[in-house]
Write a protein that holds these residues in place. Sequence first.
Motif, PDB file in Angstrom:
ATOM      1  N   SER A  41     -10.566  18.495  45.392  1.00 30.90           N
ATOM      2  CA  SER A  41     -10.353  17.154  46.343  1.00 30.90           C
ATOM      3  C   SER A  41     -11.822  16.487  46.178  1.00 30.90           C
ATOM      4  O   SER A  41     -12.844  16.997  45.397  1.00 30.90           O
ATOM      5  N   VAL A  42     -12.141  15.482  46.590  1.00 34.23           N
ATOM      6  CA  VAL A  42     -13.242  14.311  46.653  1.00 34.23           C
ATOM      7  C   VAL A  42     -13.853  14.645  48.333  1.00 34.23           C
ATOM      8  O   VAL A  42     -13.141  14.272  49.144  1.00 34.23           O
ATOM      9  N   ALA A  43     -14.735  14.907  48.407  1.00 33.96           N
ATOM     10  CA  ALA A  43     -15.498  14.877  49.785  1.00 33.96           C
ATOM     11  C   ALA A  43     -16.100  13.464  50.203  1.00 33.96           C
ATOM     12  O   ALA A  43     -16.572  12.994  49.095  1.00 33.96           O
ATOM     13  N   VAL A  44     -15.761  12.857  51.221  1.00 37.82           N
ATOM     14  CA  VAL A  44     -16.305  11.668  51.435  1.00 37.82           C
ATOM     15  C   VAL A  44     -17.370  11.583  52.610  1.00 37.82           C
ATOM     16  O   VAL A  44     -16.966  12.322  53.628  1.00 37.82           O
ATOM     17  N   ILE A  96     -10.287  13.909  49.939  1.00 36.77           N
ATOM     18  CA  ILE A  96      -8.992  13.374  49.536  1.00 36.77           C
ATOM     19  C   ILE A  96      -8.643  14.346  48.346  1.00 36.77           C
ATOM     20  O   ILE A  96      -9.467  14.772  47.301  1.00 36.77           O
ATOM     21  N   SER A  97      -7.277  14.598  48.267  1.00 39.90           N
ATOM     22  CA  SER A  97      -6.703  15.528  47.230  1.00 39.90           C
ATOM     23  C   SER A  97      -6.792  14.990  46.065  1.00 39.90           C
ATOM     24  O   SER A  97      -6.539  13.818  45.978  1.00 39.90           O
ATOM     25  N   THR A  98      -7.102  15.721  44.812  1.00 38.89           N
ATOM     26  CA  THR A  98      -7.100  15.107  43.511  1.00 38.89           C
ATOM     27  C   THR A  98      -5.830  15.890  42.583  1.00 38.89           C
ATOM     28  O   THR A  98      -5.589  15.667  41.613  1.00 38.89           O
ATOM     29  N   THR A  99      -5.044  16.824  43.335  1.00 38.87           N
ATOM     30  CA  THR A  99      -4.018  17.476  42.749  1.00 38.87           C
ATOM     31  C   THR A  99      -2.870  16.833  42.449  1.00 38.87           C
ATOM     32  O   THR A  99      -2.554  16.862  41.211  1.00 38.87           O
ATOM     33  N   ALA A 100      -2.390  16.003  42.981  1.00 39.88           N
ATOM     34  CA  ALA A 100      -1.272  15.136  42.868  1.00 39.88           C
ATOM     35  C   ALA A 100      -0.830  14.220  43.926  1.00 39.88           C
ATOM     36  O   ALA A 100      -0.831  14.813  45.047  1.00 39.88           O
TER      37      ALA A 100
END
Length: 187
Positions: free
Chosen positions: A66-69, A81-85
């Motif tokens: 994921s990306v932390a904001v 925000i997940s980056t998996t799919a």
Amino acid sequence: GSYPLSIAIRGDEAYVSSPRDREIVVLRLGGATAVKERLALAGQPNQLLLEREGRRLFAALGSGDSVAVIDTASHRVLGQISTTAPAAVFKNLRGWKGASPNNLALSPDEKTLYVTNGGANSLAVVSLARSGTEGLGELVALVPTGWYPNAVSVSRDGAQLYVANGKSPTGANPKGCRNSTKVFQDD
């Protein structure tokens, strides 16, 4: 922190990723540089990226897929925000890991965040204009890349994306990258 990897500077503060400690170290600059705060994260922060105005800091969390904001005024993690799919493609009900996001770039209008997924050989496209996870943005697409992408850049006009791959078969590569695409079903 130990094993510093990436740095982003905003005014008199520097943000340093510390993957080994799963934190971002906030430093006060000017005069005697000192540790101001440590921000605990739910994964190992790799690359850091500030938006142009510096209100939000993005951190690719390699072990968190994921990306932390992060809000830079309050030093609070707003969410991930997940980056998996995209959920419509793969719900990931079992919480499988392995995408390994490692680098970030913003479109010139800062409405789109691009994230290299080294472990999934893909580029995650996150719409920051759409409210998805906690209103932070929504993963809208995965673009196949070569083997282990680990850098992404966007041209000034936003018309071109450049992705660098960290691995390839040894020797000349006349037929491109290896074919390792497989489709997994989630229950």
